[in-house]
Scaffold this motif. Structure first.
Motif, PDB file in Angstrom:
ATOM      1  N   HIS A 133       3.343  -1.991   2.112  1.00 15.00           N
ATOM      2  CA  HIS A 133       2.919  -0.696   1.587  1.00 15.00           C
ATOM      3  C   HIS A 133       1.823  -0.170   2.498  1.00 15.00           C
ATOM      4  O   HIS A 133       0.702  -0.658   2.483  1.00 15.00           O
ATOM      5  N   THR A 134       2.146   0.818   3.320  1.00 14.59           N
ATOM      6  CA  THR A 134       1.180   1.417   4.226  1.00 14.59           C
ATOM      7  C   THR A 134       0.558   2.631   3.557  1.00 14.59           C
ATOM      8  O   THR A 134       1.265   3.563   3.160  1.00 14.59           O
ATOM      9  N   GLN A 135      -0.770   2.620   3.434  1.00 21.51           N
ATOM     10  CA  GLN A 135      -1.493   3.724   2.793  1.00 21.51           C
ATOM     11  C   GLN A 135      -1.900   4.735   3.870  1.00 21.51           C
ATOM     12  O   GLN A 135      -2.454   4.340   4.901  1.00 21.51           O
ATOM     13  N   ALA A 136      -1.636   6.019   3.642  1.00 18.13           N
ATOM     14  CA  ALA A 136      -1.786   6.983   4.738  1.00 18.13           C
ATOM     15  C   ALA A 136      -2.336   8.318   4.255  1.00 18.13           C
ATOM     16  O   ALA A 136      -2.202   8.703   3.094  1.00 18.13           O
ATOM     17  N   ARG A 137      -2.960   9.012   5.209  1.00 15.79           N
ATOM     18  CA  ARG A 137      -3.391  10.403   5.020  1.00 15.79           C
ATOM     19  C   ARG A 137      -3.032  11.185   6.284  1.00 15.79           C
ATOM     20  O   ARG A 137      -3.405  10.804   7.392  1.00 15.79           O
ATOM     21  N   GLN A 138      -2.302  12.283   6.105  1.00 16.83           N
ATOM     22  CA  GLN A 138      -1.911  13.149   7.216  1.00 16.83           C
ATOM     23  C   GLN A 138      -2.628  14.488   7.085  1.00 16.83           C
ATOM     24  O   GLN A 138      -2.733  15.037   5.989  1.00 16.83           O
ATOM     25  N   ASN A 145      -1.555  23.332  16.892  1.00 20.48           N
ATOM     26  CA  ASN A 145      -0.425  22.539  17.369  1.00 20.48           C
ATOM     27  C   ASN A 145      -0.729  21.041  17.473  1.00 20.48           C
ATOM     28  O   ASN A 145      -0.393  20.388  18.454  1.00 20.48           O
ATOM     29  N   TYR A 146      -1.347  20.509  16.427  1.00 22.71           N
ATOM     30  CA  TYR A 146      -1.528  19.060  16.380  1.00 22.71           C
ATOM     31  C   TYR A 146      -1.699  18.611  14.940  1.00 22.71           C
ATOM     32  O   TYR A 146      -1.988  19.406  14.046  1.00 22.71           O
ATOM     33  N   TYR A 147      -1.470  17.327  14.720  1.00 20.51           N
ATOM     34  CA  TYR A 147      -1.797  16.746  13.426  1.00 20.51           C
ATOM     35  C   TYR A 147      -2.348  15.347  13.635  1.00 20.51           C
ATOM     36  O   TYR A 147      -2.181  14.732  14.696  1.00 20.51           O
ATOM     37  N   THR A 148      -3.057  14.870  12.627  1.00 22.01           N
ATOM     38  CA  THR A 148      -3.588  13.504  12.658  1.00 22.01           C
ATOM     39  C   THR A 148      -3.014  12.730  11.486  1.00 22.01           C
ATOM     40  O   THR A 148      -2.633  13.299  10.454  1.00 22.01           O
ATOM     41  N   SER A 149      -2.958  11.437  11.665  1.00 18.63           N
ATOM     42  CA  SER A 149      -2.507  10.548  10.597  1.00 18.63           C
ATOM     43  C   SER A 149      -3.306   9.259  10.694  1.00 18.63           C
ATOM     44  O   SER A 149      -3.460   8.689  11.777  1.00 18.63           O
ATOM     45  N   ASP A 150      -3.844   8.832   9.566  1.00 17.21           N
ATOM     46  CA  ASP A 150      -4.603   7.587   9.500  1.00 17.21           C
ATOM     47  C   ASP A 150      -3.943   6.687   8.473  1.00 17.21           C
ATOM     48  O   ASP A 150      -3.573   7.149   7.375  1.00 17.21           O
ATOM     49  N   THR A 151      -3.782   5.412   8.814  1.00 20.94           N
ATOM     50  CA  THR A 151      -3.144   4.476   7.895  1.00 20.94           C
ATOM     51  C   THR A 151      -3.962   3.201   7.777  1.00 20.94           C
ATOM     52  O   THR A 151      -4.730   2.841   8.681  1.00 20.94           O
ATOM     53  N   TRP A 152      -3.779   2.541   6.641  1.00 24.05           N
ATOM     54  CA  TRP A 152      -4.460   1.260   6.391  1.00 24.05           C
ATOM     55  C   TRP A 152      -3.474   0.298   5.763  1.00 24.05           C
ATOM     56  O   TRP A 152      -2.701   0.668   4.876  1.00 24.05           O
ATOM     57  N   ASP A 153      -3.508  -0.944   6.248  1.00 27.87           N
ATOM     58  CA  ASP A 153      -2.620  -1.988   5.744  1.00 27.87           C
ATOM     59  C   ASP A 153      -3.391  -3.282   5.541  1.00 27.87           C
ATOM     60  O   ASP A 153      -4.357  -3.566   6.260  1.00 27.87           O
ATOM     61  N   ILE A 154      -2.916  -4.083   4.619  1.00 26.87           N
ATOM     62  CA  ILE A 154      -3.343  -5.478   4.539  1.00 26.87           C
ATOM     63  C   ILE A 154      -2.789  -6.185   5.764  1.00 26.87           C
ATOM     64  O   ILE A 154      -1.635  -5.965   6.129  1.00 26.87           O
ATOM     65  N   PRO A 155      -3.543  -7.055   6.462  1.00 24.51           N
ATOM     66  CA  PRO A 155      -4.919  -7.474   6.171  1.00 24.51           C
ATOM     67  C   PRO A 155      -5.944  -6.702   7.011  1.00 24.51           C
ATOM     68  O   PRO A 155      -6.343  -7.145   8.081  1.00 24.51           O
ATOM     69  N   ASN A 156      -6.347  -5.538   6.534  1.00 24.27           N
ATOM     70  CA  ASN A 156      -7.363  -4.709   7.174  1.00 24.27           C
ATOM     71  C   ASN A 156      -6.950  -4.258   8.571  1.00 24.27           C
ATOM     72  O   ASN A 156      -7.689  -4.385   9.553  1.00 24.27           O
ATOM     73  N   VAL A 157      -5.750  -3.720   8.650  1.00 20.75           N
ATOM     74  CA  VAL A 157      -5.220  -3.160   9.894  1.00 20.75           C
ATOM     75  C   VAL A 157      -5.202  -1.639   9.770  1.00 20.75           C
ATOM     76  O   VAL A 157      -4.644  -1.093   8.815  1.00 20.75           O
ATOM     77  N   THR A 158      -5.818  -0.965  10.716  1.00 20.98           N
ATOM     78  CA  THR A 158      -5.917   0.496  10.707  1.00 20.98           C
ATOM     79  C   THR A 158      -5.191   1.067  11.921  1.00 20.98           C
ATOM     80  O   THR A 158      -5.264   0.506  13.013  1.00 20.98           O
ATOM     81  N   THR A 159      -4.505   2.182  11.708  1.00 21.70           N
ATOM     82  CA  THR A 159      -3.907   2.924  12.818  1.00 21.70           C
ATOM     83  C   THR A 159      -4.324   4.382  12.708  1.00 21.70           C
ATOM     84  O   THR A 159      -4.178   4.998  11.649  1.00 21.70           O
ATOM     85  N   HIS A 160      -4.864   4.924  13.799  1.00 19.25           N
ATOM     86  CA  HIS A 160      -5.201   6.346  13.888  1.00 19.25           C
ATOM     87  C   HIS A 160      -4.215   7.005  14.849  1.00 19.25           C
ATOM     88  O   HIS A 160      -3.964   6.483  15.943  1.00 19.25           O
ATOM     89  N   GLN A 161      -3.688   8.160  14.459  1.00 16.93           N
ATOM     90  CA  GLN A 161      -2.782   8.903  15.325  1.00 16.93           C
ATOM     91  C   GLN A 161      -3.284  10.331  15.517  1.00 16.93           C
ATOM     92  O   GLN A 161      -3.738  10.962  14.556  1.00 16.93           O
ATOM     93  N   VAL A 162      -3.198  10.815  16.742  1.00 11.96           N
ATOM     94  CA  VAL A 162      -3.372  12.234  17.036  1.00 11.96           C
ATOM     95  C   VAL A 162      -2.108  12.665  17.770  1.00 11.96           C
ATOM     96  O   VAL A 162      -1.826  12.174  18.870  1.00 11.96           O
ATOM     97  N   VAL A 163      -1.341  13.562  17.153  1.00  7.67           N
ATOM     98  CA  VAL A 163      -0.046  13.966  17.700  1.00  7.67           C
ATOM     99  C   VAL A 163      -0.141  15.428  18.123  1.00  7.67           C
ATOM    100  O   VAL A 163      -0.381  16.309  17.293  1.00  7.67           O
TER     101      VAL A 163
END
Length: 215
Positions: A133-138, A145-163
């Motif tokens: 279950h990946t928790q996200a905010r877009q 002409n861009y968007y961002t997306s941030d996600t959080w996963d167990i065990p404390n793994v974060t991904t930041h995106q700038v598209v």
């Protein structure tokens, strides 16, 4: 890298006892311009996101970081590419892990559309698959002409995106995904390798379906 939902909920429920977690839940329900969706995953998102926000404020975060750019050029005008690419549901059936999207909340903040959601994924880990279950905010910025997306996963793994989306002036559009993976040192290589592979596969599938008219 993601682990089972039960483990995520155990950590999340423990976090509910902290002021940070309580304030995050309150903020999630306070904006009158937002559309709320009730579902079985909403509480999990709220408490998990409180952990994510606490981690972002932690000046002593010692996790490892890997950053990568994934550009791709699509034979379609910018408006078309934006409308498909910025819709996270376009990944269904194209992203190798993604099984479903559960939307919790959508807001309009001065022209920026903010969506909170949970991505349900089947994560390959050697010979077995874990339900993730990946928790996200877009956050969509269509005027720029861009968007961002941030996600959080167990065990404390974060991904930041700038598209970002660039009109090449010849009927094609270049999309660049800047990805920043943050995880504990033993997990960073696995996290980045699997994340990049999944994003590349999804990019190619979306590109093909935009160009052939499926999307």
């Amino acid at each position: 890298m993601r682990f089972t939902v039960g483990y995520a909920l155990a950590i999340a429920c423990a976090a509910m006892g902290t002021p940070t977690a309580v304030s995050a839940v309150a903020r999630a329900d306070s904006a009158p311009s937002c559309i709320e969706s009730d579902n079985d995953y909403k509480l999990e998102w709220q408490v998990s996101w409180s952990i994510y926000e606490a981690e972002q404020r932690n000046p002593d975060d010692g996790r490892a970081v890997t950053e990568v750019d994934l550009p791709i050029t699509i034979d379609a005008p910018l408006d078309k590419v934006w409308s498909v690419y910025s819709d996270f549901r376009s990944g269904l059936g194209r992203h190798s892990f993604l099984k479903d999207i559960i939307v919790h909340r959508t807001c309009d903040e001065d022209g920026v559309q903010v969506t909170d959601f949970t991505a349900l994924e089947d994560i390959p880990m050697g010979p077995i698959t874990f339900p993730g279950h990946t928790q996200a905010r877009q956050r969509l910025h269509p005027d720029e002409n861009y968007y961002t997306s941030d996600t959080w996963d167990i065990p404390n793994v974060t991904t930041h995106q700038v598209v970002t989306f660039t009109d090449n002036g010849d009927g094609t559009t270049t999309v660049n995904e800047h990805l920043k993976f943050v995880a504990d040192q033993p997990l960073i290589a696995f996290t980045a390798d699997n994340g990049v592979a999944a994003h590349l596969a999804s990019q190619e599938a979306v590109k093909a379906d935009i160009e052939n008219g499926t999307l």
